[in-house]
Design a protein around this motif. Structure first.
Motif, PDB file in Angstrom:
ATOM      1  N   THR A 171       0.892  -1.149   0.079  1.00  0.00           N
ATOM      2  CA  THR A 171      -0.085  -0.081  -0.061  1.00  0.00           C
ATOM      3  C   THR A 171       0.927   1.192  -0.063  1.00  0.00           C
ATOM      4  O   THR A 171       0.217   2.304   0.070  1.00  0.00           O
ATOM      5  CB  THR A 171      -0.944  -0.007   1.120  1.00  0.00           C
ATOM      6  N   LYS A 172       2.108   1.031  -0.147  1.00  0.00           N
ATOM      7  CA  LYS A 172       3.111   2.191  -0.080  1.00  0.00           C
ATOM      8  C   LYS A 172       3.155   2.638  -1.535  1.00  0.00           C
ATOM      9  O   LYS A 172       3.173   2.025  -2.506  1.00  0.00           O
ATOM     10  CB  LYS A 172       4.478   1.721   0.397  1.00  0.00           C
ATOM     11  N   GLU A 207      -3.601   2.999   2.607  1.00  0.00           N
ATOM     12  CA  GLU A 207      -4.502   2.098   3.469  1.00  0.00           C
ATOM     13  C   GLU A 207      -3.809   1.666   4.541  1.00  0.00           C
ATOM     14  O   GLU A 207      -2.657   1.205   4.593  1.00  0.00           O
ATOM     15  CB  GLU A 207      -5.252   1.222   2.582  1.00  0.00           C
ATOM     16  N   ALA A 208      -4.264   1.784   5.841  1.00  0.00           N
ATOM     17  CA  ALA A 208      -3.557   1.011   7.051  1.00  0.00           C
ATOM     18  C   ALA A 208      -4.042  -0.345   6.842  1.00  0.00           C
ATOM     19  O   ALA A 208      -5.015  -0.733   6.339  1.00  0.00           O
ATOM     20  CB  ALA A 208      -4.198   1.993   8.163  1.00  0.00           C
ATOM     21  N   VAL A 209      -3.214  -1.142   7.666  1.00  0.00           N
ATOM     22  CA  VAL A 209      -3.188  -2.505   7.650  1.00  0.00           C
ATOM     23  C   VAL A 209      -4.523  -2.987   8.333  1.00  0.00           C
ATOM     24  O   VAL A 209      -5.305  -3.781   8.140  1.00  0.00           O
ATOM     25  CB  VAL A 209      -2.183  -3.128   8.296  1.00  0.00           C
ATOM     26  N   ASP A 210      -5.040  -1.914   9.539  1.00  0.00           N
ATOM     27  CA  ASP A 210      -6.407  -2.124  10.256  1.00  0.00           C
ATOM     28  C   ASP A 210      -6.648  -0.903  10.415  1.00  0.00           C
ATOM     29  O   ASP A 210      -5.976  -0.139  11.127  1.00  0.00           O
ATOM     30  CB  ASP A 210      -6.125  -2.715  11.238  1.00  0.00           C
ATOM     31  N   PRO A 211      -7.810  -0.474  10.156  1.00  0.00           N
ATOM     32  CA  PRO A 211      -8.487   0.995  10.551  1.00  0.00           C
ATOM     33  C   PRO A 211      -8.217   1.329  11.856  1.00  0.00           C
ATOM     34  O   PRO A 211      -8.250   2.468  12.329  1.00  0.00           O
ATOM     35  CB  PRO A 211      -9.706   1.080   9.903  1.00  0.00           C
ATOM     36  N   ASN A 212      -8.523   0.324  12.658  1.00  0.00           N
ATOM     37  CA  ASN A 212      -8.517   0.383  14.240  1.00  0.00           C
ATOM     38  C   ASN A 212      -7.115   0.618  14.761  1.00  0.00           C
ATOM     39  O   ASN A 212      -6.907   0.950  15.887  1.00  0.00           O
ATOM     40  CB  ASN A 212      -9.319  -0.681  14.894  1.00  0.00           C
ATOM     41  N   ALA A 213      -6.206   0.409  13.822  1.00  0.00           N
ATOM     42  CA  ALA A 213      -4.693   0.624  14.442  1.00  0.00           C
ATOM     43  C   ALA A 213      -4.254   2.011  14.360  1.00  0.00           C
ATOM     44  O   ALA A 213      -3.383   2.493  15.246  1.00  0.00           O
ATOM     45  CB  ALA A 213      -3.677  -0.311  13.557  1.00  0.00           C
ATOM     46  N   HIS A 260       2.651   9.668  17.755  1.00  0.00           N
ATOM     47  CA  HIS A 260       2.358  10.733  16.730  1.00  0.00           C
ATOM     48  C   HIS A 260       3.117  10.080  15.418  1.00  0.00           C
ATOM     49  O   HIS A 260       4.273   9.670  15.533  1.00  0.00           O
ATOM     50  CB  HIS A 260       3.116  11.953  16.645  1.00  0.00           C
ATOM     51  N   LEU A 261       2.246   9.667  14.350  1.00  0.00           N
ATOM     52  CA  LEU A 261       2.720   9.156  13.339  1.00  0.00           C
ATOM     53  C   LEU A 261       2.959  10.012  12.135  1.00  0.00           C
ATOM     54  O   LEU A 261       3.805   9.819  11.473  1.00  0.00           O
ATOM     55  CB  LEU A 261       1.853   7.966  12.800  1.00  0.00           C
ATOM     56  N   GLY A 262       2.133  11.076  12.034  1.00  0.00           N
ATOM     57  CA  GLY A 262       2.224  11.851  10.687  1.00  0.00           C
ATOM     58  C   GLY A 262       0.696  12.448  10.478  1.00  0.00           C
ATOM     59  O   GLY A 262       0.166  12.783  11.217  1.00  0.00           O
ATOM     60  N   HIS A 263       0.362  12.509   9.340  1.00  0.00           N
ATOM     61  CA  HIS A 263      -0.896  13.330   9.007  1.00  0.00           C
ATOM     62  C   HIS A 263      -1.469  12.299   7.560  1.00  0.00           C
ATOM     63  O   HIS A 263      -0.789  11.596   7.015  1.00  0.00           O
ATOM     64  CB  HIS A 263      -0.789  14.548   8.378  1.00  0.00           C
ATOM     65  N   VAL A 264      -2.763  12.481   7.390  1.00  0.00           N
ATOM     66  CA  VAL A 264      -3.540  11.817   6.328  1.00  0.00           C
ATOM     67  C   VAL A 264      -4.216  12.889   5.349  1.00  0.00           C
ATOM     68  O   VAL A 264      -4.633  13.944   6.050  1.00  0.00           O
ATOM     69  CB  VAL A 264      -4.449  10.656   6.742  1.00  0.00           C
ATOM     70  N   PHE A 265      -3.736  13.004   4.132  1.00  0.00           N
ATOM     71  CA  PHE A 265      -4.443  13.825   3.363  1.00  0.00           C
ATOM     72  C   PHE A 265      -5.179  13.132   2.376  1.00  0.00           C
ATOM     73  O   PHE A 265      -5.066  12.148   1.738  1.00  0.00           O
ATOM     74  CB  PHE A 265      -3.413  14.517   2.566  1.00  0.00           C
ATOM     75  N   PRO A 266      -6.338  13.795   1.552  1.00  0.00           N
ATOM     76  CA  PRO A 266      -7.324  13.257   0.749  1.00  0.00           C
ATOM     77  C   PRO A 266      -6.694  13.507  -0.678  1.00  0.00           C
ATOM     78  O   PRO A 266      -7.548  13.664  -1.741  1.00  0.00           O
ATOM     79  CB  PRO A 266      -8.612  14.033   1.041  1.00  0.00           C
ATOM     80  N   ASP A 267      -5.737  13.209  -1.067  1.00  0.00           N
ATOM     81  CA  ASP A 267      -4.932  13.454  -2.291  1.00  0.00           C
ATOM     82  C   ASP A 267      -4.032  12.081  -2.712  1.00  0.00           C
ATOM     83  O   ASP A 267      -2.988  12.293  -3.559  1.00  0.00           O
ATOM     84  CB  ASP A 267      -4.211  14.612  -2.467  1.00  0.00           C
ATOM     85  N   PRO A 321      -3.687   8.076  -4.235  1.00  0.00           N
ATOM     86  CA  PRO A 321      -4.187   7.199  -5.358  1.00  0.00           C
ATOM     87  C   PRO A 321      -5.395   6.209  -5.052  1.00  0.00           C
ATOM     88  O   PRO A 321      -5.756   6.206  -3.823  1.00  0.00           O
ATOM     89  CB  PRO A 321      -2.891   6.443  -5.648  1.00  0.00           C
ATOM     90  N   PRO A 322      -5.940   5.633  -6.041  1.00  0.00           N
ATOM     91  CA  PRO A 322      -7.015   4.819  -5.655  1.00  0.00           C
ATOM     92  C   PRO A 322      -6.480   3.610  -5.174  1.00  0.00           C
ATOM     93  O   PRO A 322      -5.210   3.378  -5.132  1.00  0.00           O
ATOM     94  CB  PRO A 322      -7.621   4.145  -7.210  1.00  0.00           C
ATOM     95  N   PRO A 323      -7.350   2.626  -4.553  1.00  0.00           N
ATOM     96  CA  PRO A 323      -8.738   2.738  -4.249  1.00  0.00           C
ATOM     97  C   PRO A 323      -9.182   3.782  -3.178  1.00  0.00           C
ATOM     98  O   PRO A 323     -10.448   3.825  -3.346  1.00  0.00           O
ATOM     99  CB  PRO A 323      -9.004   1.421  -4.125  1.00  0.00           C
ATOM    100  N   THR A 324      -8.167   4.114  -2.236  1.00  0.00           N
ATOM    101  CA  THR A 324      -8.842   4.786  -1.241  1.00  0.00           C
ATOM    102  C   THR A 324      -8.922   6.469  -1.486  1.00  0.00           C
ATOM    103  O   THR A 324      -9.779   7.339  -0.906  1.00  0.00           O
ATOM    104  CB  THR A 324      -8.093   4.752  -0.024  1.00  0.00           C
ATOM    105  N   GLY A 325      -7.916   6.934  -2.310  1.00  0.00           N
ATOM    106  CA  GLY A 325      -7.658   8.435  -2.546  1.00  0.00           C
ATOM    107  C   GLY A 325      -7.306   9.050  -1.264  1.00  0.00           C
ATOM    108  O   GLY A 325      -7.131  10.219  -1.199  1.00  0.00           O
ATOM    109  N   LEU A 326      -6.535   8.221  -0.366  1.00  0.00           N
ATOM    110  CA  LEU A 326      -5.823   8.770   0.722  1.00  0.00           C
ATOM    111  C   LEU A 326      -4.480   8.673   0.502  1.00  0.00           C
ATOM    112  O   LEU A 326      -3.871   7.901  -0.032  1.00  0.00           O
ATOM    113  CB  LEU A 326      -6.396   8.182   2.036  1.00  0.00           C
ATOM    114  N   ARG A 327      -3.628   9.598   1.394  1.00  0.00           N
ATOM    115  CA  ARG A 327      -2.252   9.574   1.515  1.00  0.00           C
ATOM    116  C   ARG A 327      -1.933   9.699   2.971  1.00  0.00           C
ATOM    117  O   ARG A 327      -1.998  10.726   3.450  1.00  0.00           O
ATOM    118  CB  ARG A 327      -1.615  10.885   0.648  1.00  0.00           C
ATOM    119  N   TYR A 328      -1.459   8.502   3.419  1.00  0.00           N
ATOM    120  CA  TYR A 328      -1.138   8.594   4.966  1.00  0.00           C
ATOM    121  C   TYR A 328       0.373   8.871   4.707  1.00  0.00           C
ATOM    122  O   TYR A 328       1.188   8.064   4.194  1.00  0.00           O
ATOM    123  CB  TYR A 328      -1.359   7.312   5.428  1.00  0.00           C
TER     124      TYR A 328
END
Length: 149
Positions: free
Chosen positions: A70-71, A83-89, A113-120, A122-129
């Motif tokens: 997912t990197k 994508e996170a390995v588990d959304p609850n993590a 503290h790990l970092g930040h998540v942005f809505p930019d 790639p598919p399938p989530t459209g997220l950038r952790y």
């Protein structure tokens, strides 16, 4: 019993340590990032250009966070995942520091503290952790954790 109840009952209690205990366990860079909500400079931390297959775990408590499949290379200079390995993590918090409104991500188990998540992303989530490399350990060939039933 619902999935939510089962998940909650199986969840481990949060990991709590004193500042001295965290300082003894972590390097100065890891402590700055995870316990003081710091940010490493882009293109300087570990793993931003890692292309090996494996799993990225929380450096403080070893909670599995992200898988290498997912990197992606976001060009930002920090390890990025869609994508996170588990959304609850991980848990999300509003961050209004530095004159911006962002979504901070923290480890659900130890509040690192790990970092930040942005809505930019790639598919399938459209997220950038966007993670600080010092917030993670890489487990070469590591597999995702088994799903609990």
């Amino acid at each position: 019993m619902s999935d939510e109840t089962t998940r909650h009952e199986k969840a481990s209690p949060p990991i709590r340590k004193t500042t001295a205990e965290w300082m003894e366990q972590l390097t100065p860079e890891q402590f700055y990032v995870t316990r003081q909500s710091g940010t490493e400079r882009p293109f300087t931390g570990p793993y931003w250009d890692n292309k090996l297959i494996g799993r990225y775990d929380c450096v403080c408590c070893e909670t599995p966070l992200f898988m290498s499949d997912t990197k992606f290379d976001s060009g930002c200079g920090w390890p990025s995942f869609f994508e996170a390995v588990d959304p609850n993590a991980i848990r999300e918090l509003e961050d209004q520091s530095h004159g911006m409104i962002r979504t901070e991500i923290r480890c659900s188990s130890c509040d690192a503290h790990l970092g930040h998540v942005f809505p930019d992303g790639p598919p399938p989530t459209g997220l950038r952790y966007c993670l600080n490399g010092h917030a993670m350990n890489f487990v070469h060939g590591g597999r995702p954790p088994a799903k609990s039933e």
